[in-house]
Enzyme design. Structure first.
Site, short mmCIF file in Angstrom:
data_model
loop_
_atom_site.label_atom_id
_atom_site.label_comp_id
_atom_site.label_asym_id
_atom_site.label_seq_id
_atom_site.Cartn_x
_atom_site.Cartn_y
_atom_site.Cartn_z
N GLU A 151 -23.08 -26.62 -10.51
CA GLU A 151 -22.18 -27.34 -11.41
C GLU A 151 -20.76 -26.77 -11.31
OE1 GLU A 151 -22.92 -26.73 -15.62
OE2 GLU A 151 -21.85 -28.57 -16.14
N GLU A 157 -14.24 -20.32 -17.77
CA GLU A 157 -15.62 -19.99 -18.13
C GLU A 157 -16.39 -19.27 -17.04
OE1 GLU A 157 -17.84 -22.98 -20.48
OE2 GLU A 157 -16.02 -24.19 -20.38
N HIS A 187 -15.28 -30.29 -17.38
CA HIS A 187 -14.72 -29.35 -16.41
C HIS A 187 -13.83 -30.07 -15.40
CE1 HIS A 187 -17.24 -26.36 -18.19
NE2 HIS A 187 -18.35 -26.96 -17.83
N HIS A 210 -23.10 -34.34 -16.53
CA HIS A 210 -22.86 -34.00 -17.95
C HIS A 210 -21.67 -34.82 -18.45
CE1 HIS A 210 -24.78 -29.70 -18.07
NE2 HIS A 210 -25.66 -30.68 -18.26
N ARG A 216 -14.17 -31.57 -25.49
CA ARG A 216 -15.59 -31.18 -25.58
C ARG A 216 -16.28 -31.76 -26.81
NH1 ARG A 216 -18.13 -26.58 -21.97
NH2 ARG A 216 -19.70 -28.06 -21.37
N GLU A 245 -23.45 -33.22 -23.27
CA GLU A 245 -23.36 -31.77 -23.52
C GLU A 245 -22.02 -31.49 -24.20
OE1 GLU A 245 -23.90 -27.81 -20.80
OE2 GLU A 245 -22.16 -29.06 -20.44
C1 LER Z 1 -20.74 -24.78 -19.58
O1 LER Z 1 -19.42 -25.02 -19.83
C2 LER Z 1 -21.45 -25.93 -19.02
O2 LER Z 1 -20.89 -26.98 -18.78
C3 LER Z 1 -22.86 -25.74 -18.75
O3 LER Z 1 -23.43 -26.91 -18.27
C4 LER Z 1 -23.03 -24.56 -17.80
O4 LER Z 1 -24.31 -24.18 -17.52
MN MN Z 2 -21.97 -28.77 -18.19
#
Ligand code: LER
Ligand code: MN
Length: 270
Positions: A151, A157, A187, A210, A216, A245
């Site tokens: 990912e 992070e 991200h 995701h 977020r 997420e």
């Molecule tokens: C963390 O920012 C994230 O997006 C998770 O999916 C990481 O494992």
């Molecule tokens: Mn993620």
């Protein structure tokens, strides 16, 4: 495209031990096809309980997250300290064994670790350590039904592999190709020059997505153009899961049901 949502399994001493099972029940009731479990240590989960719950809810387990092993136990696949690195690899092997039971994929995200000193040489050492760890995990995963997913994660992070190009180059370096790609809109919004171009560049390696908005929060509450994201996924023939997420605002039930409704509208209108 199928809908899923991330559920964290809280195994801390004074936590509500069954909350995650109730959350799976709830996801099924509001139209999700899958649940993604964020697992610090898979050994804390009773496989028969989970199997029963998934069957009862008629819901699948497309992927499991490993980031809690980094956040709560400090395990990192790029650690210079060989002891920590070995523990991280051993833990992810547990995730792989667990995923094998359900034909799921294991997300390699935050567990890649964060370099305290951001100097070029220490980053170079870190990426070598990460490569060694990943080779070992790929060989281990080869004998199982579990897949591995890299990912891209923003620079604040994790220190390694912030965007799709970097992830693809890393996968090319791996001797064993048990690794595919996933994409997280939050991200990508930070790291990619163009989010849709980046999504396209994942190509056939893309096996999981995701969704989270620019802040977020639930998609629709920030400024990412999810209509274009869905259009691009549709055009590429993407058939796998879109997993929510993001932060709960105000709580799990209202946030997950808001996301389910949002995706339903998006699937119909985009
Ligand atoms: C963390 O920012 C994230 O997006 C998770 O999916 C990481 O494992
Ligand atoms: Mn993620």
């Amino acid at each position: 495209m199928k809908k899923s949502f991330v559920v964290s399994v809280d195994s801390r001493a004074n936590s509500d031990k069954d909350a995650w099972l109730r959350n799976i029940d709830y996801l099924a009731s509001v139209g999700f096809d899958g649940v993604e479990l964020a697992l610090r240590n898979p050994e804390n989960i009773d496989l028969s309980v989970l199997r029963r719950e998934l069957k009862k809810s008629n819901i699948s387990l497309p992927a499991i997250g490993t980031g809690l092993a980094y956040l709560e136990d400090g395990l990192s696949l790029s650690a210079k300290d060989l002891g920590i690195r070995k523990k991280a690899v051993a833990r992810v092997k547990k995730h792989i064994e667990f995923a094998n039971e359900f034909g799921s994929q294991v997300i390699i995200g935050l567990i890649r670790g964060k370099e305290k000193s951001e100097s070029t040489s220490s980053k170079r050492d870190g990426i070598k350590c990460l490569l060694d760890s990943m080779e070992e995990l790929c060989v281990f995963a080869e004998k199982t039904k579990a897949g591995l997913l890299l990912e891209p994660i923003n620079r604040y992070e994790t220190s390694y592999l912030a965007n799709v190009d970097e992830c693809r180059k890393f996968i090319d370096l791996l001797y064993n190709k048990k690794v595919n790609l996933m994409f997280d809109t939050f991200h990508a919004n930070i790291e990619e020059e163009n989010l849709i171009d980046a999504l396209r560049k994942c190509g056939r390696l893309l096996k999981h997505v995701h969704f989270a908005d620019s802040n977020r929060l639930c998609p629709g509450r920030g400024h990412i153009d999810f209509v274009s994201v869905i259009k691009s996924l549709k055009k590429s023939g993407y058939k796998h899961f879109i997993s929510g997420e993001f932060s709960f605002s105000p709580d799990f039930k209202s946030t997950s049901s808001e996301f389910s409704r949002y995706l339903r509208r998006l699937f119909t209108n985009a």
